[in-house]
Design an enzyme around this catalytic site. Sequence first.
Site, mmCIF file in Angstrom:
data_model
loop_
_atom_site.group_PDB
_atom_site.id
_atom_site.type_symbol
_atom_site.label_atom_id
_atom_site.label_comp_id
_atom_site.label_asym_id
_atom_site.label_seq_id
_atom_site.Cartn_x
_atom_site.Cartn_y
_atom_site.Cartn_z
ATOM 1 N N CYS A 153 0.845 -1.193 0.000
ATOM 2 C CA CYS A 153 0.000 0.000 0.000
ATOM 3 C C CYS A 153 0.880 1.243 0.000
ATOM 4 O O CYS A 153 1.843 1.334 0.759
ATOM 5 C CB CYS A 153 -0.875 -0.028 1.256
ATOM 6 S SG CYS A 153 -1.849 1.458 1.519
ATOM 7 N N CYS A 154 0.532 2.211 -0.860
ATOM 8 C CA CYS A 154 1.193 3.516 -0.857
ATOM 9 C C CYS A 154 0.108 4.577 -0.781
ATOM 10 O O CYS A 154 -0.971 4.321 -0.253
ATOM 11 C CB CYS A 154 2.089 3.670 -2.087
ATOM 12 S SG CYS A 154 1.188 3.666 -3.662
ATOM 13 N N TYR A 155 0.360 5.758 -1.295
ATOM 14 C CA TYR A 155 -0.645 6.830 -1.243
ATOM 15 C C TYR A 155 -1.797 6.585 -2.220
ATOM 16 O O TYR A 155 -2.953 6.617 -1.861
ATOM 17 C CB TYR A 155 -0.005 8.187 -1.562
ATOM 18 C CG TYR A 155 0.986 8.631 -0.535
ATOM 19 C CD1 TYR A 155 0.568 9.243 0.645
ATOM 20 C CD2 TYR A 155 2.342 8.431 -0.728
ATOM 21 C CE1 TYR A 155 1.474 9.648 1.606
ATOM 22 C CE2 TYR A 155 3.259 8.839 0.228
ATOM 23 C CZ TYR A 155 2.829 9.442 1.391
ATOM 24 O OH TYR A 155 3.736 9.834 2.326
ATOM 25 N N GLY A 197 -1.498 4.121 -5.104
ATOM 26 C CA GLY A 197 -1.402 2.876 -5.863
ATOM 27 C C GLY A 197 -0.389 2.907 -6.992
ATOM 28 O O GLY A 197 -0.412 2.042 -7.854
ATOM 29 N N PHE A 252 -3.797 4.016 -0.021
ATOM 30 C CA PHE A 252 -4.449 4.369 1.236
ATOM 31 C C PHE A 252 -5.485 5.467 1.046
ATOM 32 O O PHE A 252 -6.506 5.497 1.730
ATOM 33 C CB PHE A 252 -3.414 4.792 2.288
ATOM 34 C CG PHE A 252 -4.051 5.122 3.607
ATOM 35 C CD1 PHE A 252 -4.529 4.117 4.428
ATOM 36 C CD2 PHE A 252 -4.205 6.440 4.006
ATOM 37 C CE1 PHE A 252 -5.153 4.408 5.626
ATOM 38 C CE2 PHE A 252 -4.825 6.741 5.210
ATOM 39 C CZ PHE A 252 -5.293 5.731 6.022
#
Length: 111
Positions: free
Chosen positions: A68-70, A72, A97
């Site tokens: 998971c990042c900011y 995708g 996220f």
Amino acid sequence: MSDSTTNFKHMQISELHQALAEKTYVVVDIRDPNSFKSGHIPGAIELTNETLADFMREADLDAPVVVCCYHGHSSQQAAQYLISQDFTDVYSLDGGFTQWQLEHPSDVSTS
């Protein structure tokens, strides 16, 4: 003739939300530490350059891992990196996220 190149897969927010109830996925969050502390997916592991070596040493390479990042995007590169390090079942969370928080605002942990 089979393709020996293994790639990560994509996972939708709704798929992860359902899967978390079964506790079968390891979620790693690669956002910056302040963002992680402000809110993350319940059970997510904060993965930074400082914690990567320990994670790699202790991880089950066959366990499904969701990165998971900011939004995708960065998670795709990180997921491919884990594949290159012999992880076998790796997903990039589409929407990251930011999308998780929009769809599941009550399912956000803080630390």
